[in-house]
Scaffold this active site. Structure first.
Site, mmCIF file in Angstrom:
data_model
loop_
_atom_site.group_PDB
_atom_site.id
_atom_site.type_symbol
_atom_site.label_atom_id
_atom_site.label_comp_id
_atom_site.label_asym_id
_atom_site.label_seq_id
_atom_site.Cartn_x
_atom_site.Cartn_y
_atom_site.Cartn_z
ATOM 1 N N HIS A 125 19.763 65.202 77.776
ATOM 2 C CA HIS A 125 20.414 65.875 78.907
ATOM 3 C C HIS A 125 21.707 66.569 78.512
ATOM 4 C CE1 HIS A 125 22.660 61.945 79.388
ATOM 5 N NE2 HIS A 125 23.636 62.790 79.671
ATOM 6 N N ASP A 156 15.207 60.737 76.727
ATOM 7 C CA ASP A 156 16.567 61.271 76.775
ATOM 8 C C ASP A 156 17.236 61.286 75.404
ATOM 9 O OD1 ASP A 156 18.804 62.420 77.815
ATOM 10 O OD2 ASP A 156 19.394 60.735 79.076
ATOM 11 N N SER A 234 27.879 60.485 76.857
ATOM 12 C CA SER A 234 26.451 60.647 76.584
ATOM 13 C C SER A 234 26.188 61.052 75.142
ATOM 14 C CB SER A 234 25.856 61.707 77.503
ATOM 15 O OG SER A 234 25.627 61.190 78.773
#
Length: 551
Positions: A125, A156, A234
């Site tokens: 993402h 992901d 992230s």
């Protein structure tokens, strides 16, 4: 599959720092009815692994690991300084209501770290729908251009490569470790919002279980920790000792210091698939919906002996290998020799349990599994070949342009969940109920099948009165049942009749004079400044057909 509640899904958030807006629930939610949830473990688990000897070994290993103290946090920081990088992404997402357009450009930031082979591992993402990616290492003012080599949106994860030799000077790679035990300390390293420099937060492992991956709308194993994971974290590593225990990827909004990291088995499965085939292969599935058999009367009805445990097969995906082997109302007792409990779980490590799809998911594509089944009171053993399976209605469509076809102002598109997401954050309640139910319930009957809908009508004299037929599914063109959008396009383009008839859902009909409709199409496209009557993928297919016919 056991599904998360909609409320829980809304609280789970990816941790990619957006410069212009706070991060969202990533596109790709899949609110499904109860099924068996996928999760992860080593595929070579055997029943003997869970006997007392293995438990004692696990406890000894946990005691050894628990000796790690503050010293290891400092080691993690030293490792991270030459390994963790900051990622700057410029991206532009498609507009599914106007599929010939993109939404406005946006900038996001995330983290990543170097792995063997001069590659950078990060979250999918962080680079989804990217148009330009830059990376910067710690202590350097210079940003370097990076290319996305592979992306796995279900898990992901993504791999980046940097061509500049200067970038790799002084950089060290991090090694992947093991799944940490409960209460083991980990250090999360990255570039969260609130500053420009590297950040380290420390926490302990509080839970290891299947969790909804927000970005890919899949249910895979994840590690819950009590360290702060904020937007920008992230893709950063969670380090335990001197190795990586996982990749930070999302948090639980409304809760204090509850973050999630992607565990090493998922990471290794992703990397191994790319190294073997050169591209992302996905995670295998049996294509089943299963029901727990915790009720005594249910077990008696299906002739299960007192010593038997397992799950009841409710639905089978027609595209799976299991479709020709298993049957509805079969009881799956064992998978590769591992007994399945009545709640659908199998043993995992030291007196922990995890759903049996954990074993399925870690299989490589085209690998086989031995399944023990109870059918009409008799036990059977079947060998099933496992493959990644795609749903009838795609859950996500990152990094690709949507398909569309326009004829006489009628805009046809394949139904996808990203299309439904255009109805807003509460799309589950605000999108057309019939389309939503089909997106979540229906299974494909054949490969390449799509649900094609009339998404909107660009008004013109040729289509006046048809505007109320928008958002209905297309069933037939001139009496021929359509398979997908490409098939619809071919039927319309190659029409040899004076009149074109399109049958829609709810027994609605569109009838057009074909030649008048062709002329009107060009007029409508020019009026709405639409560059092409069809998307690039259909245009390429159409050109290929013309070339073949010319030869």
């Amino acid at each position: 599959m056991l599904s998360c509640s909609i409320r829980t899904l809304r609280r789970l958030k990816c941790c990619c720092n957006k410069r212009w807006s706070s991060l969202f629930l990533a596109k790709g939610y899949c609110f499904s009815k109860p099924k068996v949830v996928p999760s992860f473990c080593n595929t070579d688990i055997k029943l003997s692994r869970f006997y007392v000897g293995e438990r004692q070994s696990s406890l000894r290993q946990w005691r050894r690991r628990s000796l790690y103290t503050v010293t290891d946090t400092y080691e993690a920081i030293e490792l991270a300084l030459d390994s963790v990088i900051k990622i700057f992404t410029v991206s532009s997402s498609p507009n599914y209501f106007l599929p010939w357009q993109n939404k406005s450009q946006r900038e996001t930031m995330g983290s990543g770290f170097v792995i063997p082979g001069k590659k950078i591992l990060t979250n999918a993402h962080v680079v989804a729908d990217h148009t330009f990616v830059l990376v910067r290492k710690h202590g350097s003012p210079t940003k370097y251009r990076a290319e996305v080599q592979a992306v796995g949106h279900e898990c992901d994860l993504a791999i980046l490569v940097v061509e500049s030799p200067e970038f790799w000077e002084g950089m060290n790679f991090l090694e992947l470790g093991d799944i940490p035990f409960l209460q083991e300390a980990v250090a999360v390293v990255g570039y969260p919002q609130g500053g420009d420099n590297i950040s380290v937060t420390k926490g302990v492992v509080s839970r290891v279980e299947p969790t909804q991956y927000v970005h890919g709308a899949t249910q895979l194993m994840a590690i819950q920790i009590d360290a702060a994971i904020n937007p920008g974290n992230s893709g950063g590593p969670a380090i335990m000792g001197n190795k990586v225990a996982g990749v930070a990827f999302q948090n639980l909004s409304g809760a204090e210091n509850i973050g999630y990291i992607i565990p090493v088995p998922v990471i290794k499965h992703f990397i191994a698939g790319i190294e073997e085939s050169g591209k992302y292969m996905g995670f295998c599935s049996m294509g089943l919906s299963c029901q727990p058999t915790e009720n005594v009367q249910l077990r008696n009805h299906f002739k299960m002996q007192p010593h038997m445990t397992g799950v009841l097969v409710s639905k089978i995906n027609p595209l799976s290998d299991a479709y020709g082997v298993l049957k509805k109302d079969d009881i799956i007792l064992e998978f590769d020799g591992v007994p399945i409990a009545n709640d659908g779980t199998v043993p995992f490590r030291n007196r922990e349990r995890i759903t049996f799809d954990h074993l399925v998911s870690m299989k490589k594509p085209n690998e086989t599994a031995l399944v023990k089944v109870l059918r009409n009171g008799q036990e059977h053993a079947f060998t099933i070949t496992l493959q990644p399976l795609q749903p009838l209605v795609p859950v996500h469509q990152f990094d690709k342009l949507p398909s569309y076809y326009i004829f006489a102002g009628l805009v046809f598109v394949p139904l996808t969940q990203p299309y439904l997401h255009e109805y807003g954050e509460d799309w589950y309640n605000t999108s057309p109920r019939r389309l939503c139910e089909r997106a979540l319930r229906e299974l494909p009957k054949r490969a390449g099948e799509q649900l094609v809908i009339l998404s909107q009508v660009l008004m013109d004299d040729i289509n006046a009165g048809y505007e109320r037929l928008a958002e209905l599914q297309v069933k037939k063109v001139n009496g021929i049942e359509i398979k997908n959008l490409k098939h619809l396009c071919q039927l319309v383009e190659n029409c040899s009749r004076e009149s074109l008839r399109i049958d829609l859902d709810d027994d609605r009909v569109v009838a057009l004079n074909y030649e008048s409709a062709r002329i009107a199409t060009s007029r409508i496209l020019e009026r709405h400044r639409i560059p092409s009557r069809m998307s690039i993928d259909l245009l390429s297919e159409q050109n290929s057909l013309l070339m073949d016919s010319a030869e």
